[in-house]
Design a protein around this motif. Structure first.
Motif, PDB file in Angstrom:
ATOM      1  N   VAL A 117       0.900  -1.094  -0.154  1.00  0.00           N
ATOM      2  CA  VAL A 117      -0.129   0.074  -0.038  1.00  0.00           C
ATOM      3  C   VAL A 117       0.828   1.339  -0.026  1.00  0.00           C
ATOM      4  CG1 VAL A 117      -2.029  -1.168   1.018  1.00  0.00           C
ATOM      5  CG2 VAL A 117      -0.069  -0.078   2.459  1.00  0.00           C
ATOM      6  N   ALA A 118       0.267   2.436  -0.618  1.00  0.00           N
ATOM      7  CA  ALA A 118       1.116   3.653  -0.566  1.00  0.00           C
ATOM      8  C   ALA A 118       0.049   4.746  -0.070  1.00  0.00           C
ATOM      9  CB  ALA A 118       1.552   3.731  -1.962  1.00  0.00           C
ATOM     10  N   TYR A 119       0.517   5.190   0.849  1.00  0.00           N
ATOM     11  CA  TYR A 119      -0.336   6.508   1.494  1.00  0.00           C
ATOM     12  C   TYR A 119       0.682   7.703   1.552  1.00  0.00           C
ATOM     13  CZ  TYR A 119      -3.834   3.318   2.693  1.00  0.00           C
ATOM     14  OH  TYR A 119      -4.958   2.458   2.654  1.00  0.00           O
ATOM     15  N   SER A 120      -0.135   8.812   1.632  1.00  0.00           N
ATOM     16  CA  SER A 120       0.688  10.340   1.620  1.00  0.00           C
ATOM     17  C   SER A 120       1.388  10.078   2.945  1.00  0.00           C
ATOM     18  CB  SER A 120      -0.342  11.424   1.461  1.00  0.00           C
ATOM     19  OG  SER A 120       0.114  12.455   1.731  1.00  0.00           O
ATOM     20  N   LYS A 121       2.369  10.812   3.029  1.00  0.00           N
ATOM     21  CA  LYS A 121       3.312  10.921   4.295  1.00  0.00           C
ATOM     22  C   LYS A 121       2.821  12.144   4.769  1.00  0.00           C
ATOM     23  CE  LYS A 121       8.370  11.072   5.411  1.00  0.00           C
ATOM     24  NZ  LYS A 121       9.683  11.010   4.919  1.00  0.00           N
ATOM     25  N   ILE A 122       2.154  13.022   4.431  1.00  0.00           N
ATOM     26  CA  ILE A 122       1.702  14.360   5.269  1.00  0.00           C
ATOM     27  C   ILE A 122       0.600  14.202   5.792  1.00  0.00           C
ATOM     28  CG2 ILE A 122       1.612  16.628   4.653  1.00  0.00           C
ATOM     29  CD1 ILE A 122       4.206  15.368   3.596  1.00  0.00           C
ATOM     30  N   CYS A 123       0.741  14.627   7.201  1.00  0.00           N
ATOM     31  CA  CYS A 123      -0.321  14.344   8.033  1.00  0.00           C
ATOM     32  C   CYS A 123      -1.506  15.109   7.768  1.00  0.00           C
ATOM     33  CB  CYS A 123       0.242  14.531   9.455  1.00  0.00           C
ATOM     34  SG  CYS A 123      -1.118  14.312  10.745  1.00  0.00           S
ATOM     35  N   PRO A 163      -2.536  18.870   4.890  1.00  0.00           N
ATOM     36  CA  PRO A 163      -3.376  19.205   6.295  1.00  0.00           C
ATOM     37  C   PRO A 163      -4.781  19.613   5.949  1.00  0.00           C
ATOM     38  CG  PRO A 163      -2.061  20.962   6.022  1.00  0.00           C
ATOM     39  CD  PRO A 163      -1.326  19.807   5.199  1.00  0.00           C
ATOM     40  N   SER A 164      -5.860  19.633   6.796  1.00  0.00           N
ATOM     41  CA  SER A 164      -7.158  20.218   6.314  1.00  0.00           C
ATOM     42  C   SER A 164      -7.178  21.567   6.864  1.00  0.00           C
ATOM     43  CB  SER A 164      -8.210  19.391   7.119  1.00  0.00           C
ATOM     44  OG  SER A 164      -8.145  18.018   6.664  1.00  0.00           O
ATOM     45  N   PHE A 165      -8.038  22.480   6.019  1.00  0.00           N
ATOM     46  CA  PHE A 165      -8.312  23.753   6.792  1.00  0.00           C
ATOM     47  C   PHE A 165      -9.761  24.198   6.201  1.00  0.00           C
ATOM     48  CE2 PHE A 165      -6.134  23.769   2.629  1.00  0.00           C
ATOM     49  CZ  PHE A 165      -6.699  24.575   1.823  1.00  0.00           C
ATOM     50  N   TRP A 166      -9.997  25.125   6.849  1.00  0.00           N
ATOM     51  CA  TRP A 166     -11.617  25.358   6.687  1.00  0.00           C
ATOM     52  C   TRP A 166     -11.887  25.972   5.326  1.00  0.00           C
ATOM     53  CZ3 TRP A 166      -8.129  28.110   9.706  1.00  0.00           C
ATOM     54  CH2 TRP A 166      -7.882  29.361   9.240  1.00  0.00           C
ATOM     55  N   GLU A 167     -11.086  26.709   4.578  1.00  0.00           N
ATOM     56  CA  GLU A 167     -11.312  27.138   3.157  1.00  0.00           C
ATOM     57  C   GLU A 167     -11.036  26.057   1.878  1.00  0.00           C
ATOM     58  OE1 GLU A 167      -9.703  31.160   2.329  1.00  0.00           O
ATOM     59  OE2 GLU A 167     -10.686  31.736   4.015  1.00  0.00           O
TER      60      GLU A 167
END
Length: 354
Positions: A274-280, A348-352
């Motif tokens: 499996v391959a997943y993004s390394k960025i939290c 990362p997630s952000f509101w916009e």
């Protein structure tokens, strides 16, 4: 058992058990005789301690200067990935040394000041459950003023000035330097990465300088193997802002037993790889800690934990969404390649974010 129900003052008898031949009462031994320090009786020792405290605060100031200078002086660029990796190590080392000296100098100086120059006599004062009288409150203020005077902050300008000289750069310098990198919101920049269908997975030359972009075959990985990978061609000279592209496209490649994966994870995997993004998905830190027994990925910054068996579902920590999966397969030569780009934004997630 004999218990004294009275409320005595410090120094009164203390009730104990009478069982087992122990005495029913014993005398409070009180405080040990006060032992004067060298700085209490020798003005030269006090002056020497004052200079030592100031030197530690000065060390903190030098550490802050080193941190700021290293941040701007060491550029992360070069003609080869080995050179970039070397500069990253130098930058990280100097920044770490500078910040360590800055914080150690302030902490050690404050401790040395307290242990050698500030009053060290033990005092006992009964706590009153209700508001004291105005006279008591005025007396308390007098005690605070007396303590401030005894600490020497007013009559020891060398310590006061060196402390200010350490704290101001330590709080302002790194804050300005680090906040400079926050910049504007990323908009849709994180929604696209360098990954495209058919791009080969290659070793990350920064974490694996000996790999130098070498392609990967499934047989190169054993169960439990973890490899940091990038898309082939991202290190080409014509790529604009390669470090930004690497930051978004960094991927962890891990091999598990296919039976351990759920259906969603298995759909984007190849023979358990499996391959997943390394960025939290919380603050963008690199997720690089893998626990083989539980198949959990851990972000070291804020302890967000992702379950590889459940398509990197968040099972602990502040992250709000799973790590994006990169669907993979093999090409005609047997090398692992991307089956498609990321189907959702990395980072990362952000509101916009749309």
């Amino acid at each position: 058992m004999s218990i004294d129900q009275s409320h005595g003052h410090p120094g009164s008898d203390v009730a104990t058990t009478s069982e087992g031949g122990l005495p029913e009462r014993f005398e409070n031994p009180g405080l040990e005789p006060h032992r004067h320090r060298m700085a209490d009786v020798d003005p030269k020792a006090a002056k020497r301690a004052e200079r030592q405290v100031a030197a530690l605060f000065g060390l903190s100031t030098l550490g802050t200067i080193l941190f700021v200078v290293a941040y701007y002086a060491v550029s992360i660029e070069g003609d080869s990935w080995a050179e970039i990796a070397r500069q990253l190590r130098i930058s990280t080392t100097l920044l770490g040394i500078g910040l360590a000296l800055a914080t150690f100098g302030v902490g050690a100086g404050a401790v040395h000041w307290a242990k050698t120059l500030m009053p060290d006599e033990e005092r006992i004062e009964l706590r009153h459950p209700m508001r004291g009288t105005d006279e008591d409150r005025d007396a308390a203020l007098d005690i605070l003023r007396e303590g401030s005077a005894e600490a020497g902050i007013g009559r020891r300008p060398l310590i006061r000035n060196s402390l200010l000289g350490a704290l101001v750069p330590l709080t302002v310098g790194p804050a300005i330097v680090l906040l400079r990198d926050t910049g504007p919101l990323p908009g849709n920049d994180l929604s696209t990465t360098f990954w495209k269908q058919g791009l080969a997975l290659v070793h990350d030359p920064i974490t694996d300088p000996e790999g130098l972009g070498r392609k990967i075959k499934p047989e190169d990985l054993t169960i439990g193997s973890v490899v940091h990978v990038l898309p082939e061609g991202i290190q080409a000279e014509e790529v604009e802002h390669p470090l930004d592209e690497i930051a978004k496209a960094a991927v962890l490649l891990i091999r598990l037993n296919p039976d351990d994966l759920d259906e969603v994870s298995r759909a984007g995997a190849y023979e358990g790889i499996v391959a997943y993004s390394k960025i939290c998905t919380h603050m963008g830190c690199p997720v690089a800690l893998y626990e083989q027994q539980t198949h959990h990925l851990l972000c070291p910054c804020h302890q967000s934990t992702f379950d590889l068996k459940q398509n990197c579902k968040v099972i602990f920590g502040p992250a709000k969404r799973p790590l994006p999966q990169l669907a993979i397969t093999v090409d005609d030569a047997g090398y692992l390649v991307a089956k498609s780009p990321f189907t959702e934004a990395a980072g990362p997630s952000f509101w916009e974010r749309g």
